[in-house]
Design a protein around this motif. Structure first.
Motif, short mmCIF file in Angstrom:
data_model
loop_
_atom_site.label_atom_id
_atom_site.label_comp_id
_atom_site.label_asym_id
_atom_site.label_seq_id
_atom_site.Cartn_x
_atom_site.Cartn_y
_atom_site.Cartn_z
N HIS A 1091 0.84 -1.21 0.00
CA HIS A 1091 0.00 0.00 0.00
C HIS A 1091 0.87 1.25 0.00
O HIS A 1091 0.58 2.22 -0.71
CB HIS A 1091 -0.91 -0.01 1.22
CG HIS A 1091 -1.79 1.21 1.30
ND1 HIS A 1091 -1.44 2.32 2.02
CD2 HIS A 1091 -2.99 1.47 0.73
CE1 HIS A 1091 -2.38 3.24 1.90
NE2 HIS A 1091 -3.34 2.74 1.12
N TYR A 1095 1.13 4.24 -2.86
CA TYR A 1095 1.02 5.64 -2.47
C TYR A 1095 2.21 6.43 -2.99
O TYR A 1095 2.08 7.55 -3.52
CB TYR A 1095 0.91 5.73 -0.95
CG TYR A 1095 1.48 7.00 -0.36
CD1 TYR A 1095 0.82 8.22 -0.53
CD2 TYR A 1095 2.68 6.96 0.34
CE1 TYR A 1095 1.37 9.38 0.00
CE2 TYR A 1095 3.21 8.11 0.87
CZ TYR A 1095 2.57 9.33 0.70
OH TYR A 1095 3.10 10.46 1.22
N LEU A 1130 -6.11 0.89 -6.41
CA LEU A 1130 -6.93 1.49 -5.36
C LEU A 1130 -7.83 2.55 -5.97
O LEU A 1130 -7.37 3.38 -6.78
CB LEU A 1130 -6.05 2.10 -4.28
CG LEU A 1130 -5.33 1.10 -3.37
CD1 LEU A 1130 -4.33 1.82 -2.50
CD2 LEU A 1130 -6.33 0.35 -2.51
N ASN A 1175 -11.04 -1.24 -2.86
CA ASN A 1175 -11.05 -0.35 -1.72
C ASN A 1175 -9.85 -0.63 -0.84
O ASN A 1175 -9.24 -1.71 -0.91
CB ASN A 1175 -12.34 -0.52 -0.91
CG ASN A 1175 -13.56 -0.10 -1.71
OD1 ASN A 1175 -13.50 0.85 -2.49
ND2 ASN A 1175 -14.67 -0.82 -1.53
N GLU A 1176 -9.54 0.31 0.01
CA GLU A 1176 -8.37 0.12 0.86
C GLU A 1176 -8.55 -1.03 1.83
O GLU A 1176 -7.60 -1.74 2.16
CB GLU A 1176 -8.09 1.41 1.64
CG GLU A 1176 -7.53 2.51 0.77
CD GLU A 1176 -7.03 3.67 1.61
OE1 GLU A 1176 -6.33 3.44 2.60
OE2 GLU A 1176 -7.37 4.81 1.28
N MET A 1182 -6.73 -2.55 7.62
CA MET A 1182 -6.60 -1.17 8.03
C MET A 1182 -6.80 -1.04 9.54
O MET A 1182 -7.60 -1.74 10.15
CB MET A 1182 -7.63 -0.29 7.30
CG MET A 1182 -7.48 -0.29 5.79
SD MET A 1182 -8.80 0.61 4.97
CE MET A 1182 -8.59 2.21 5.69
N HIS A 1186 -6.82 4.57 9.84
CA HIS A 1186 -6.95 4.51 8.39
C HIS A 1186 -8.39 4.40 7.97
O HIS A 1186 -8.80 4.91 6.94
CB HIS A 1186 -6.12 3.34 7.85
CG HIS A 1186 -4.66 3.64 7.81
ND1 HIS A 1186 -3.90 3.72 8.96
CD2 HIS A 1186 -3.83 3.89 6.77
CE1 HIS A 1186 -2.66 4.00 8.64
NE2 HIS A 1186 -2.58 4.10 7.31
N SER A 1190 -10.17 7.04 5.58
CA SER A 1190 -10.81 6.59 4.35
C SER A 1190 -12.25 7.05 4.28
O SER A 1190 -12.76 7.46 3.24
CB SER A 1190 -10.74 5.06 4.26
OG SER A 1190 -11.39 4.62 3.11
N ILE A 1278 -3.28 8.92 4.35
CA ILE A 1278 -3.54 7.51 4.07
C ILE A 1278 -2.26 6.68 4.03
O ILE A 1278 -2.30 5.50 3.74
CB ILE A 1278 -4.28 7.35 2.74
CG1 ILE A 1278 -3.40 7.81 1.58
CG2 ILE A 1278 -5.59 8.10 2.75
CD1 ILE A 1278 -3.99 7.53 0.25
#
Length: 1409
Positions: A1091, A1095, A1130, A1175-1176, A1182, A1186, A1190, A1278
């Protein structure tokens, strides 16, 4: 110092003491030899005697010496030599002319005295002969004053008085007898002496006029010119004065009648030619009597040139009114008027001289004529003379066959004729000068032209070529121009090329240049042919198409036989304008002769060299035509390849596109970067799989053209030179400023990054293409022998490691194969096990690579060797994708395709034998592919076993302490990045090699840290790439992401391939034992790291897309397109990127449309993928922070100010009194807040419309920057928490990098703002508005200050109560969502709401201060 001054200084000053003796001694040395004059030395040069005597007399005239001294010295030196008195008188004559200007001067009196006193020792006769009469009278030598009068009378009588004969005394009988005697039957016994006695007796007997007798003799000679053996000595003996004979002949020439029926020169011309040949008269005597004058001939020549030039001018006029009735048609030369030729006595005499074989006299006469070309009749006569001269040599050296006799040419009869040629050296005396003089007129006799070409070709085959330079001169001045004047003689063109091809291309191209440019612009006949050919080729090129190649090609071929150079200039010009003509023109060239094809190669080089500011489209058209033409037709490549090499030496790489096209067309090796994934996979296989599935077009029919290309490159030692030059130019073009491109585009110097990147990519593609061709076309031993050593390439030629190893990789593989073969032969066992085969391969590779490792090790810095070993460095650069993985799917896919094709062919039974052949070909290919796959599988197994054995020592023990930084840094700098941008196949190789190092469980290597460095630091890597390098870098990232996301998606695969692997260790120990579970990254932590990588990539792409720089935006779009299968996945990151892409589309729609197209392509592909976004929560597990972040980011509506409403009363137990009081106080505070807000809204409504619009404009200008800041804040929000990072020092590195990026971005934005004058004006205006507004607010603030203080206190109490109630259900820390809410949402612009809260914020800030 002058001679007089030297005489005065050396002799005159000390004349009495030593000067006289020295001067006498000086003169005596010139008079020692009585048989040689003192004026000249033994070498034939002037001795200086006369100059010395002149200086002596001049010194006396000026008074420096006494008269008696001068006379006594003159008397003494007259006795030294018999010629001295004559020399003295010559000098006195000069002094006489110098002193005669002033007869009253002392010098003149001194001179007269000296002359008068010379008489005693110089004879009186000599004085009177040498000196002027006036000087003799002045000196007193002539006492009689009537002498001058008598002299004049004698002179007049001698030169001006005409002798008159009494015609009555002349008897006509004498002339009759003379005519009878001269025209009688003459036999061999008749002698001219007897005839001369008879003529003399007749003159004496009948008192005949000698001149009239001479005229009758010449008339008789005219009647019988074949009796030259009798009349020539007779005339020479009768009249010894050639001037008289010339005058008589001139009188006859002036009255000669010109007849219309002349077929041969008049007899009088024959008589003059014979007299000239026998030197009875000279050309200088007779030339003034010949008509017309040279001035008239020169005017006629100029008139002819101007007429032809006017015709060419009319041809080139473009009419906009359509076809004109009076437009110039083809220039047809008018037939020459016979009267015009016969009236030119000089040309007629030239022909006559050649008929009597008087070659030397003809050459002297024709050299005086101001004509450009030789007329036909003299040219034909000269050709006849040359036939006889070259006949013996031609029959001896150039006979086609012994039985073919040919037509013999009789020898020349005249004794004064030029001698026959028996050797090649004899050609230089007569034949070569005659051919040069003949020039283009040689076309009148094609047979002689054939003979001359064959003689020169034979001489060229001799040991030292005795006629080398003479042959080039004849080709330049005669043969090639004569070929132009022949009507489409293809046989002659082929014969000419048999001679031309024996010379190197430098000589040939020089001849073609002079043929096209100099001769074609100087000779009227060639200009006419050029104009007619240009008009015809224009007509043909308008009609050339794929449907009529045959007829139009024949017309082009026929037209090119005579004047190919003029035609191809226009053809190439049309091709540069209309590239769709390339195919038809190349097909129609099959009707060209070998000479025409060779001239085409010259014209192509000339066209490439003459257009230095050529637009890319035109250069691409020429390159495509060159590749197609050289592949289909046998044209010499050497000149074009040398031209490209010379351009590279001059640091000009634009012409590399020509080399790319030639290699692609002739060798079938493409330089295509836009390969499909299937093609890239096939490029990892063997040569057969590459040829069948790796290229867009199948490699067919390139064996002959590839062999020709190899011979041309290797034959001139251009193979390695071109590779090294292209590699050097790849870096040189980056630092070179292209002034032409800057002037064209109007941009400042150094800003042509697009041009520079294109040139660098062009150098790279040409280098890879040429290197691949050389490695595949050469035998391994030959290629290894021609290639410099690896150390020499790196050290002496300054070539980078990627190029050096790219060129040496085939050599390394050949050495390993040769060593392996020798070990196999040395083995006794016939069938070896796999273990033995692998062991032999390990031994062979170690012995082959040890010299390379030892040579590379001194060239690597010591700090590098502390982190990676030289064995690893050489292993990385020496291997290829073929060594690491077998493309099984490509093999199976290609075999299945061939099986399907074979099945389809078998269904067609109409072809018969052809079907069987096709089936056999398909089956053979299938068998070869299967065998190739087996060989590659065994090879990959052996390589992997070797790597497993070597990997223990790749990263030294020091790397344990620096594995987190230095090892990965060295690996990226020296290995991964240079090679992943080299080619697309190398990009895949780098990703596969990293995975291989990981799968081998290599000690001291962190796979996780390597991937982290790859994904976290791509901003500068992306912006430093060219267009093609960005595509390769994107391919590399996509391949790495494929592996990373496969581990991310499959937990079993992660545990199987990553768990307990050294590459996923987080804590490094010196013992190399990783037994603790906490030493390795877990699956969920790895998903957190993935992740973070996504990012980081998003952040890097956003920075590039927002930069506004062309290169950064383009490279970012290219990388995004390449990594699209695995990034973004994402939904939120996809939305951010999509917004940036839309912004790029909006900004670049008009200005930079290529960026707009790229952005549009990516935007469409990204939208198609939107349904597959994650989705995250699905991407990684998470935490609460987070999840809140989100949720906040997902809210589409922007956060508004919350107004706490009064809740409705509900049935509840009676509260305590304190609580009810608190509730009442909160309600009252809430009501007061509402009242304050109403007042604020009313006060805001009173603000002027103008000020509000200004404020909104200012906020709108600021909003893009604020949106960027909000998006950055979201990306920070995030990012994964610190406990999920792979290593502890990632945080510090990210913070430092973020500071560097922010500082660089801040500086860049500040510089941009400072550079923009409009921005400065806008900021000044906004400051003024703000100043006025602050002044108004200050007045209101004073009145409301107390109320605001109370309001602030109550609001703080309210927030504290709400916060206390919130702590009962959650953490006391600030939630991510609250922080993000205060920062405002990045997905919605709230600039329209900021003006509403302006006054409150201003007052609150004042209170805080």
């Amino acid at each position: 110092m002058g001679s007089y001054a030297k005489f005065v200084s050396d002799y005159c000053k000390n004349w009495d003491k030593s000067g006289r003796e020295l001067f006498l001694k000086h003169l005596t040395q010139f008079t020692k030899d009585e048989h040689r004059t003192p004026l000249f030395s033994k070498s034939g040069k002037m001795s200086g005697f006369s100059q010395s005597v002149y200086d002596f007399l001049l010194c006396g005239l000026k008074g420096n010496l006494k008269k008696d001294t001068v006379l006594s010295f003159l008397r003494e030196i007259t006795n030294l030599h018999a010629d001295v008195p004559s020399i003295i008188l010559d000098i006195i004559s000069i002094l006489d002319a110098e002193t005669s200007l002033d007869v009253q001067s002392d010098e003149r009196a001194y001179f007269c005295y000296i002359v008068r006193e010379l008489e005693p020792f110089i004879s009186d006769k000599l004085l009177k002969e040498r000196l002027e009469i006036d000087t003799l009278q002045d000196a007193g030598t002539l006492k009689n004053k009537n002498f001058y009068t008598k002299f004049i009378k004698i002179k007049t009588k001698l030169y001006y008085k005409q002798r008159k004969f009494n015609l009555f005394r002349e008897e006509s009988e004498g002339y009759s007898k003379l005519i009878v005697e001269l025209n009688q039957e003459i036999n061999e016994d008749t002698e001219w002496k007897n005839l001369l006695e008879i003529i003399q007796s007749l003159i004496g007997c009948f008192n005949l006029d000698p001149n009239r007798v001479l005229d009758i003799i010449l008339e008789s000679f005219e009647a019988r010119p074949q009796l030259d053996a009798l009349f020539i000595p007779l005339i020479k003996s009768y009249m010894a004065d050639p001037h008289v004979i010339s005058e008589v002949l001139g009188f006859k020439l002036s009255n000669m009648e010109i007849l219309d029926n002349y077929t041969e020169p008049p007899p009088l011309m024959t008589v003059i030619a014979l007299l000239l040949q026998h030197q009875v008269i000279s050309l200088d005597d007779i030339y003034p009597w010949l008509r017309p004058d040279d001035v008239i001939i020169a005017k006629q020549a100029d008139k002819e040139i101007k007429a032809v030039q006017e015709y060419i001018r009319k041809i080139n006029i473009v009419s906009t009114k359509g076809p004109q009735t009076n437009a110039p048609t083809e220039f047809i030369e008018d037939k020459a008027d016979p009267q015009e030729y016969w009236s030119n006595q000089k040309l007629v005499l030239c022909e006559t001289l050649l008929r009597v074989n008087a070659w030397r006299e003809f050459a002297s006469l024709f050299a005086r004529l101001p004509t450009t070309t030789m007329p036909p009749r003299p040219a034909i006569a000269l050709c006849g003379l040359l036939h006889a001269v070259v006949e013996p040599l031609y029959r001896k050296q150039c006979r086609v066959a012994s039985k073919i006799l040919g037509k013999p040419v009789p020898p020349l009869k005249s004794n004064l004729a030029p001698p026959n040629c028996k050797t090649f050296e004899d050609m230089k005396e007569t034949v070569i000068p005659a051919l040069i003089l003949l020039g283009p007129a040689l076309h009148h006799d094609p047979v002689l032209m054939y003979k001359v070409i064959r003689i020169l070709r034979t001489a060229r085959g001799q040991k030292d070529d005795p006629l080398h330079f003479e042959a080039l001169t004849v080709l330049d001045t005669a043969i090639l121009p004569a070929l132009t004047l022949m009507e489409g003689n293809c046989c002659m063109a082929e014969e000419v090329y048999t001679l031309l091809k024996l010379y190197p291309y430098q000589c040939r191209y020089c001849l073609y240049a002079r043929w096209k440019n100099e001769a074609g612009e100087r000779i009227p006949a060639l200009i006419r042919v050029r104009g007619n050919s240009l008009q015809k080729i224009k007509h043909i090129m308008k009609r050339v198409s794929k449907e009529n190649i045959k007829p139009q090609g024949r017309l082009i071929g026929k037209l090119s036989h005579a004047a190919p150079a003029f035609l191809f200039d226009y053809v190439l010009l049309q091709i540069q304008t209309y590239d769709n003509l390339i195919g038809p023109v190349v097909e129609s060239m099959k009707y060209l002769t070998s000479l025409s094809l060779d001239v085409l190669g010259y014209c192509l080089v000339e066209a490439l060299g003459s257009r230095r500011s050529t637009p890319p489209a035109w250069l691409q058209a020429l390159a495509s035509f060159a590749g197609a033409a050289f592949k289909k037709h046998n044209i010499e490549l050497t000149a074009l390849l040398q031209f490209v090499a010379n351009r590279l030496k001059a640091q000009q790489s634009q012409d590399l596109i020509v080399l790319k096209e030639i290699v692609q067309k002739m060798a079938g090796i493409e330089a295509a970067e836009e390969m499909t994934p299937e093609q890239l996979e096939a490029m990892a296989g063997g040569e057969l799989l590459k040829g069948e599935a790796g290229y867009f077009s199948q490699v067919r029919n390139t064996r002959r053209s590839s062999a020709r290309l190899k011979d041309a490159i290797v034959g001139n030692n251009l193979d390695i030179s071109l590779c090294i030059l292209a590699a050097q130019q790849r870096h040189c073009c980056v630092w070179k400023e292209y002034e032409d491109d800057v002037q064209i585009s109007g941009e400042p110097p150094g800003s042509q990054l697009k041009v520079v990147g294109r040139l660098a990519d062009q150098c790279q593609d040409a280098l890879v293409q040429l290197g691949t061709f050389l490695a595949s076309s050469h035998a391994p031993d030959e290629y290894a022998a021609r290639l410099p050593s690896l150390q020499e390439l790196l050290r002496d030629y300054h070539v980078d490691a990627d190029v050096a190893f790219f060129l040496h990789r085939p050599v390394i593989n050949q050495k390993i194969s040769a060593k392996l073969e020798s070990l196999r032969k040395a083995s006794d066992s016939k069938s070896d096990s796999i273990e033995k085969i692998i062991e032999r391969y390990n031994v062979a590779s170690k012995e082959a690579l040890e010299p390379i490792v030892s040579s590379i090790q001194p060239m690597l810095p010591a700090r590098v060797l502390e982190d990676i070993s030289p064995e690893f460095y050489v292993t990385f650069w020496s291997l290829s994708m073929y060594d690491l993985r077998v493309p099984v799917e490509s093999y199976e896919r290609e075999i299945e395709r061939l099986k399907t094709a074979a099945a389809n062919v078998s269904k067609d039974s109409s072809q018969g034998t052809k079907v069987k052949k096709e089936q056999e070909r398909f089956n053979t290919l299938i068998e070869k592919l299967q065998e190739e796959r087996r060989r590659q599988a065994a090879h990959v197994a052996a390589v992997r076993a070797r790597l497993a054995r070597e990997c223990e020592d790749w990263f030294p023990a020091r790397a344990v302490r620096s594995a987190k930084n230095e090892t990965v840094t060295r690996l990226m700098q020296l290995c991964i990045f240079p090679r992943c941008v080299f080619t697309a196949a190398d990009a895949l190789y780098c990703a596969e090699f990293v995975h291989t190092v990981h799968s081998l469980k290599t000690p001291n290597f962190s796979t996780l840290l390597c991937y982290d460095r790859l994904f976290c630091d791509i901003t500068y890597s992306v912006m430093s790439c060219t267009e093609a390098e960005a595509a390769r870098y994107g391919t590399f990232l996509c391949k790495v992401l494929t592996t990373a996301m496969r581990w991310h998606a499959d937990k079993d695969a992660f545990h199987r391939e990553c768990a307990h692997y050294p590459g996923f260790v987080t804590k490094y120990r010196v013992s190399k034992q990783f037994t603790e579970a906490n030493d390795h990254v877990g699956y969920e932590n790895y998903r957190h790291v993935c992740h973070k990588w996504h990012y980081k990539i998003t952040k890097a792409m956003v920075v590039c897309l927002d930069s506004g720089d062309y290169v950064q935006i383009r490279n970012a779009l290219i990388v995004l397109i390449r990594v699209l299968p695995h990034f973004p996945v994402l939904a939120k990151l996809s939305q951010i990127i999509e917004k940036k892409i839309d912004k790029v589309k909006e900004q670049e729609k008009i200005q930079r449309q290529d960026l707009y197209v790229l952005a549009t392509v990516y935007s469409g592909q990204l939208r198609n993928k939107s349904s597959n976004m994650m989705n995250e929560a699905d991407f990684h597990q998470m935490s609460d922070k987070h999840k809140a972040a989100s949720t906040a980011a997902a809210s589409a509506a922007p956060p508004k100010e919350e107004v706490v409403a009064d809740p409705e009363p509900t049935p509840a137990p009676a509260p305590p009194p304190q609580e009810s009081e608190k509730r009442d106080s909160r309600n009252s505070d809430r009501r007061r807040d509402e009242a304050d807000r109403d007042k604020d809204s009313k006060r805001e409504s009173k603000t002027s419309t103008k000020e509000r619009s200004k404020e909104e404009t200012r906020i709108k200008d600021r909003s893009p920057k604020e949106r960027l800041q909000r998006e950055s804040n979201y990306l920070e929000a995030i990012s994964p928490p610190h406990e999920h990072r792979s290593t502890s020092d990632d945080v510090e590195r990210d913070i430092k990098r973020r500071k560097v990026e922010n500082s660089s971005n801040g500086k860049a934005s500040k510089e941009l703002e400072e550079r923009s004058p409009e921005k400065e004006k806008r900021k000044t205006k906004v400051r003024g508005d703000e100043r006025k507004e602050r002044k108004m607010n200050r007045k209101r603030d004073r009145a409301e200050e107390s109320t605001i203080l109370e309001q602030k206190r109550r609001r703080d109490e309210q927030k504290g109560a709400i916060k206390m109630s919130g702590h009962q259900n959650g953490s006391q820390e600030d939630h991510h969502y609250d922080k993000y809410k205060r920062e405002k949402s990045p997905f919605r612009d709230r600039s329209h709401e900021e003006a509403r809260d302006k006054h409150r914020r201003t007052n609150e800030s004042k209170i805080r201060r």
